[in-house]
Every structure is written in C-alpha cells, then in structure tokens.
Design a protein around this motif. Structure first.
Motif, PDB file in Angstrom:
ATOM      1  N   TRP A  42     -29.883  -7.704  24.033  1.00 13.23           N
ATOM      2  CA  TRP A  42     -30.248  -8.584  22.923  1.00 13.23           C
ATOM      3  C   TRP A  42     -29.696  -8.158  21.579  1.00 13.23           C
ATOM      4  O   TRP A  42     -29.242  -8.994  20.798  1.00 13.23           O
ATOM      5  N   ALA A  89     -32.896 -20.469  20.052  1.00 10.54           N
ATOM      6  CA  ALA A  89     -33.481 -19.350  20.815  1.00 10.54           C
ATOM      7  C   ALA A  89     -34.576 -19.809  21.770  1.00 10.54           C
ATOM      8  O   ALA A  89     -34.642 -19.351  22.915  1.00 10.54           O
ATOM      9  N   LEU A  90     -35.432 -20.730  21.306  1.00 12.60           N
ATOM     10  CA  LEU A  90     -36.614 -21.085  22.098  1.00 12.60           C
ATOM     11  C   LEU A  90     -36.414 -22.296  23.009  1.00 12.60           C
ATOM     12  O   LEU A  90     -37.136 -22.462  23.987  1.00 12.60           O
ATOM     13  N   PRO A  94     -32.733 -21.313  26.698  1.00 13.57           N
ATOM     14  CA  PRO A  94     -33.377 -21.415  28.025  1.00 13.57           C
ATOM     15  C   PRO A  94     -32.858 -22.607  28.838  1.00 13.57           C
ATOM     16  O   PRO A  94     -32.707 -22.514  30.059  1.00 13.57           O
ATOM     17  N   THR A 262     -30.256 -10.966  30.698  1.00 15.64           N
ATOM     18  CA  THR A 262     -31.329 -11.838  31.177  1.00 15.64           C
ATOM     19  C   THR A 262     -31.515 -12.983  30.173  1.00 15.64           C
ATOM     20  O   THR A 262     -31.010 -12.914  29.052  1.00 15.64           O
ATOM     21  N   GLN A 263     -32.272 -13.993  30.596  1.00 20.93           N
ATOM     22  CA  GLN A 263     -32.549 -15.103  29.674  1.00 20.93           C
ATOM     23  C   GLN A 263     -33.323 -14.610  28.453  1.00 20.93           C
ATOM     24  O   GLN A 263     -33.109 -15.072  27.340  1.00 20.93           O
ATOM     25  N   TRP A 264     -34.218 -13.648  28.663  1.00 17.16           N
ATOM     26  CA  TRP A 264     -34.981 -13.118  27.524  1.00 17.16           C
ATOM     27  C   TRP A 264     -34.040 -12.458  26.514  1.00 17.16           C
ATOM     28  O   TRP A 264     -34.181 -12.669  25.309  1.00 17.16           O
ATOM     29  N   SER A 267     -32.313 -15.189  24.408  1.00 15.19           N
ATOM     30  CA  SER A 267     -33.155 -15.780  23.358  1.00 15.19           C
ATOM     31  C   SER A 267     -33.471 -14.757  22.269  1.00 15.19           C
ATOM     32  O   SER A 267     -33.407 -15.063  21.075  1.00 15.19           O
ATOM     33  N   ALA A 268     -33.811 -13.546  22.686  1.00 14.53           N
ATOM     34  CA  ALA A 268     -34.135 -12.499  21.706  1.00 14.53           C
ATOM     35  C   ALA A 268     -32.912 -12.161  20.853  1.00 14.53           C
ATOM     36  O   ALA A 268     -33.042 -11.873  19.659  1.00 14.53           O
ATOM     37  N   MET A 271     -32.700 -14.690  18.165  1.00 12.10           N
ATOM     38  CA  MET A 271     -33.770 -14.482  17.189  1.00 12.10           C
ATOM     39  C   MET A 271     -33.450 -13.264  16.306  1.00 12.10           C
ATOM     40  O   MET A 271     -33.686 -13.283  15.096  1.00 12.10           O
ATOM     41  N   ALA A 274     -31.087 -14.211  13.752  1.00  9.50           N
ATOM     42  CA  ALA A 274     -31.718 -14.949  12.655  1.00  9.50           C
ATOM     43  C   ALA A 274     -32.315 -13.989  11.615  1.00  9.50           C
ATOM     44  O   ALA A 274     -32.259 -14.263  10.414  1.00  9.50           O
ATOM     45  N   PHE A 275     -32.866 -12.857  12.087  1.00  8.34           N
ATOM     46  CA  PHE A 275     -33.367 -11.850  11.144  1.00  8.34           C
ATOM     47  C   PHE A 275     -32.211 -11.311  10.292  1.00  8.34           C
ATOM     48  O   PHE A 275     -32.321 -11.207   9.075  1.00  8.34           O
TER      49      PHE A 275
ATOM     50  N   THR B  36     -39.443 -15.347  30.477  1.00  9.80           N
ATOM     51  CA  THR B  36     -38.521 -15.508  31.606  1.00  9.80           C
ATOM     52  C   THR B  36     -37.385 -14.483  31.528  1.00  9.80           C
ATOM     53  O   THR B  36     -36.661 -14.429  30.537  1.00  9.80           O
ATOM     54  N   ILE B  47     -41.216 -13.536  21.760  1.00 12.11           N
ATOM     55  CA  ILE B  47     -40.364 -13.888  20.607  1.00 12.11           C
ATOM     56  C   ILE B  47     -40.967 -15.004  19.747  1.00 12.11           C
ATOM     57  O   ILE B  47     -40.429 -15.323  18.698  1.00 12.11           O
ATOM     58  N   TRP B  50     -41.780 -13.002  16.852  1.00  7.40           N
ATOM     59  CA  TRP B  50     -40.576 -12.779  16.036  1.00  7.40           C
ATOM     60  C   TRP B  50     -40.329 -14.012  15.151  1.00  7.40           C
ATOM     61  O   TRP B  50     -40.035 -13.881  13.966  1.00  7.40           O
ATOM     62  N   LEU B  54     -40.272 -14.310  11.078  1.00  9.35           N
ATOM     63  CA  LEU B  54     -39.061 -14.862  10.459  1.00  9.35           C
ATOM     64  C   LEU B  54     -39.405 -16.036   9.535  1.00  9.35           C
ATOM     65  O   LEU B  54     -38.906 -16.136   8.399  1.00  9.35           O
TER      66      LEU B  54
END
Lengths: 484, 66
Positions: A42, A89-90, A94, A262-264, A267-268, A271, A274-275, B36, B47, B50, B54
C-alpha cells in the motif's frame, strides 16, 4: 553550478537506474510487466500515485499560479482531488478488482462493448504520447537551464535512463523508482518551506506580509466572475467531473492499484496517496507564495520556483530541489509509457487483431514501451514549438472526461444502461462538449455541462436499445448491499 | 442576483457540506468489504477511519482559508 549540486544530480541518476534495473529480474510474464506480478504494497502504491500525479505543470505551473492567485491554486490538490480519491479507494478500486481487469478501458469493454473499450484506449493513448512528449521537453529544458546541456542531449539522456528501467523492470520498477522520487520531492519541498519560513520571520511574519500586500491570497476560492478559476466552475467542473474522471478512470494513476498485493493494499494505497496529496501544496504552491512575500522581481509568474531555488536554497540543497523537479517529470514519463503500452498491447491489439497471441504480450509490451518512448522523444520538440497542438490535445481529453465519467458512474451503479447507449453517449457527449466549448464557455463549465448531458443521454438511449444478457452485472456493478 | 455576484463564502460552505456528506456515506460501506484481502482485521486497517481523518483535515483547511 556548485560541484556538490552536480555530484548529487549524477548520484541520483545512477541510483535510479540501478534500482530500476535491479527489479528487472522479477519480470517473466506480461502479468509481471504490466501489473508487477500483483506484488505492490500500500505505501509503495500511494507514493507511486503521487509521483505519477505530480508532473511538469505541477511544479513550475502551480508555483506560478500561486504567485498570481494565491492559495486558491491548492484547490487542485484538495477539493479537486481528495473526494475523488476517497471514492476511488472505497468504490472503484474494489469494483475493478472484482472485475479482474488489467485496465479501465477493459472494464468499460466488459460493461458496455469492445468499441467503447477501443475508443477509450485510443483517445487516452494518443493524449498520453503528447503528454510524455511535453514532460520530456520540460525535463530537457530544466537540464539546459541548470547544466547547460543542449535540448537534444537532455531528451536523449532522459529517454535512455527512463527507458532502461521501464522496459527492463515494468510496473514494479516504475512504482519503486516513483516512490524514491516522491521521497526526494518531499525532502526538497520541506527544506524550501523551512528555509523560506525562517527567512521571512516565521509563520506569523510570512502570513502577515502575504495578506497585507495581497489580501485575497489566503482565500481558498476566487470570485464567481473570475476569468480562469470561478468558484462555481471549480466546484462543479473540477470537483464533480474532471477530478473523479482523473482519479477513478485514469489508467496511469490506477494501474499501480491493479498491481497491488491484495485488494486492501490497493484501496489503502489510494487512501495513503490522498493523505500525501493534502500536503502537496507545500511543495508546489508554497514556493509561489514565498516568491511573492520575498518580493521576487520576475518577468512572469512561472519563474517563481526557479527564483526561489536560486535565491533561497544553499549549495547542495538547490541540487536536491533540482533533482526533485527531474524526479517529478521522470515519474510522469515512466508511468505514462507503461500504462500506454498496456492499453495498446491489450485494449487495442487484442480487440482489433483477434489472432494476437496473449503469450506474446510481454515481448509486444516491451517493444511498444520502446516505440512509445521514441515517439514521445520525436514529438517533444514539435509539441514545444507548436504549443497549440498540446493545448488542443488536452482540450480533446477534457471534452472526453464528462461522457467518460457518466459511462463509468451509471455503468458501475446501475444495471439498466446498455452497450449501444454507452457508445452513442460517448460519441454524442464529446460532440456536445465541443459545441459548448466553441461558444466560448469556460472549460470547467463545459466539463460539467457535457457530464450532465451524458448522464441524461445514457439513461434515455438505454430506454430504446437492447440489453446484452451475456454481461455479468453481478461482477461489473457496485452493489455491496445487494443480497446474493 | 447575478451569477457572477454569488458570494465566495458560499463556496466554503458547499465544500464543508460536501465533505460532511462524504464522511457519512463512507460509513455506509459494509465492514467486510473494507477488509477484503487484508491479512488481519486490525482496527487500523479499517480505511473508513483513514477517510474520516482525511475529511477532518479537509474541513480544517476549508474553515481556515475562508
């Protein structure tokens, strides 16, 4: 140039090439080349996304705009990025993972039809070649300014360095070198902030001087009748259309998320990006404001950053900042050629040439990476001399964003849109956007109007066209609350 | 009121409202979807948290530069 600066620059170029080449041993298949063998974690993904995003315009252009309009320029990093990155991301990452695709055109091909896939890939690829050409030119120009190298030498050296690690190591090399490059960018940027603040009497002194002389420069938005960045245009055009189209459908950005472990992680990674994006204005906007506070005598705003590098930074650190600019441009170039190579190899070649053997994808991908890089190197001087072409190409891409986003949103969130409605909306949406643009309307409003038209057209066309029962809607639509 | 006369402050209110709405929508996404592929279900891997941090940062920024 100070010998220390020169040593830092040469050291950086050697390091980046070695890191890239070191990763070439991991590439055995097209899956390894285009998706890094699904191995990226990530934080690598996040930093690589930022590296890809910060390009030629970000450093020099954003500092110049900040010099002119102030902190409002940072909207491109905040309202013009963060909501869309959270959405990506969300929701979209996915969804792409569930669909099991290599690219966003491939997803559109599955959700609509292969014609939509080819049109999307073709337009994105053509624009990318010109964008890479511009980045190469900007990099060669920077090398000429600081090292005195002729433009053609700068293009050749950059092309060779980027080409070596991109062709050998594929996405993994691109992502890891991007990560290194972003770290350099942040170190360089933060040093400028620290020294700049110290030079202007601390935070309070900086803000007081800035607002006394430029009262609107610490306002996030500009008046509704502002010529370039009217606030309704920024919110509707940038925030609602252009930003989601870029962050949720941009292949160069999203490819590293498809190469996640992985999918996580995918997405992470977005994110985390974005930070980092929240703090990018420190790198690209602050130097413009600093030049203003320090009363820089410059001919035009785009000279704000070079002025800061020359007048604020000591030897060694100015070499580091110079590397940061090179890094920003290199990371844009390497990501661009890798993602374009993927789209031409799979989304165009596999559809138009049915006999194309997927087993040849790695060989074809590497050859295409080289061809695209050479093409961009040839295009670079032409684009620079005839700047209108690049502006035209960028405008074409902007015209495409509204319809593209409508296809993506309704395709992802509803089950009722049809394949032929998708194709006709894409074509007519670009035509409608062109017609509005010819009426002299600000580009931000054109993007919003074409998006609204495309949403309505896609819904309406779908009423009168037939569904394709072979489309696996459970896999291709976002429906986490649906009972299976 | 003329379109060009709309107060700049409205832009900040719209941005802050939009971010608050997004913060609510984020928590509608089911927990199992968030995890997942994750190697464990540690709290820090959620997240949605997170995203909330943000969004809070963005709220602060748009309140500050109004």
């Amino acid at each position: 140039m100070h010998p220390l600066d020169f040593a830092i620059i040469v050291g950086y170029l050697v390091l980046i090439t070695l890191v890239g080449l070191r990763l070439s041993g991991r590439v055995n298949t097209a899956h390894d080349f285009f998706l890094a063998g699904r191995s990226l974690t990530w934080w690598v993904i996040g930093l690589s996304i930022i590296g890809t995003n910060i390009g030629a315009n970000s450093y020099v252009g954003a500092a110049g705009n900040a010099f002119s309009v102030g902190i409002a320029q940072a909207n491109f990093e905040w309202i013009g990025a963060i909501p869309a990155m959270i959405l990506a991301a969300l929701v979209f990452i996915p969804l792409y993972w569930k669909a099991g695709v290599y690219s966003i055109p491939e997803y559109l091909g599955l959700r609509y039809n292969q014609a939509v896939r080819v049109v999307a890939a073709l337009i994105t690829s053509i624009v990318a070649v010109f964008a890479i050409g511009v980045a190469l030119w900007a990099l060669a120009l920077t090398l000429q300014t600081y090292l005195g190298w002729p433009i053609w030498v700068g293009i050749m050296v950059t092309g060779t360095v980027v080409g070596l690690y991109s062709i050998a190591g594929g996405l993994a090399a691109v992502a890891f070198t991007d990560t290194l490059q972003v770290c350099i960018m942040f170190v360089g940027g933060l040093v400028i902030v620290g020294l700049g603040i110290a030079e202007t009497g601390g935070f309070a002194g900086f803000a007081t001087t800035l607002t006394e002389e430029n009262p609107n420069h610490l306002q996030a938005y500009l008046p509704a009748d502002h010529e370039s960045f009217p606030w309704p245009g920024v919110i509707l055009g940038l925030g609602v259309v252009l930003s989601p189209a870029y962050w949720c459908a941009g292949q160069a950005i999203l490819q590293r998320t498809l190469g996640a472990r992985t999918q996580w992680d995918a997405s992470a990674g977005m994110m985390f990006a974005a930070f980092a994006k929240t703090f990018v204005p420190l790198l690209v906007v602050f130097p413009g404001l600093l030049a203003l506070v320090m009363h820089a005598e410059i001919e035009y705003p785009d000279m704000a950053l070079p002025w800061v590098i020359k007048n604020v930074l000591p030897p060694g650190i100015s070499g580091l900042m110079f590397i940061a600019i090179i890094a920003a441009l290199q990371s844009t170039i390497d990501s661009g050629i890798n993602s374009t190579s993927l789209m031409v190899t799979r989304d165009i070649r596999h559809v138009l040439f049915k006999q194309a053997d997927p087993a040849d994808d790695l060989k074809v991908g590497r050859i295409l990476t080289l061809v695209l890089l050479l093409l961009a190197m040839c295009v670079a001087p032409v684009v620079a001399e005839m700047g209108g072409i690049y502006t035209f190409i960028q405008t074409v891409l902007s015209l495409f964003q509204g319809p593209m986003l409508a296809l993506l949103l309704l395709g992802a969130f509803t089950r009722s849109v049809t394949p032929s409605a998708g194709l006709w909306t894409l074509i007519s949406g670009v035509a409608v956007a062109s017609a509005i643009l010819l009426g002299g309307v600000n580009m931000l409003y054109v993007a919003f109007a074409s998006f609204v038209y495309s949403l309505a057209a896609l819904w309406l066309f779908s009423r009168f066209t037939t569904h394709n029962d072979n489309i696996d809607l459970d896999k291709l639509t976002y429906s986490p609350w649906r009972r299976s | 009121m003329d379109f060009g006369d709309m107060p700049v402050a409205w832009a900040n209110y719209i941005s802050i409202g939009g971010f608050l709405l997004l913060a609510l929508l984020v928590w509608l996404i089911p927990r199992k979807l968030i995890y997942t592929g994750a190697t464990d279900h540690a709290r820090w891997r959620d997240i949605r948290i997170w995203a909330t941090v943000l969004i809070t940062l963005q709220l602060f920024i748009y309140a500050l530069f109004d």
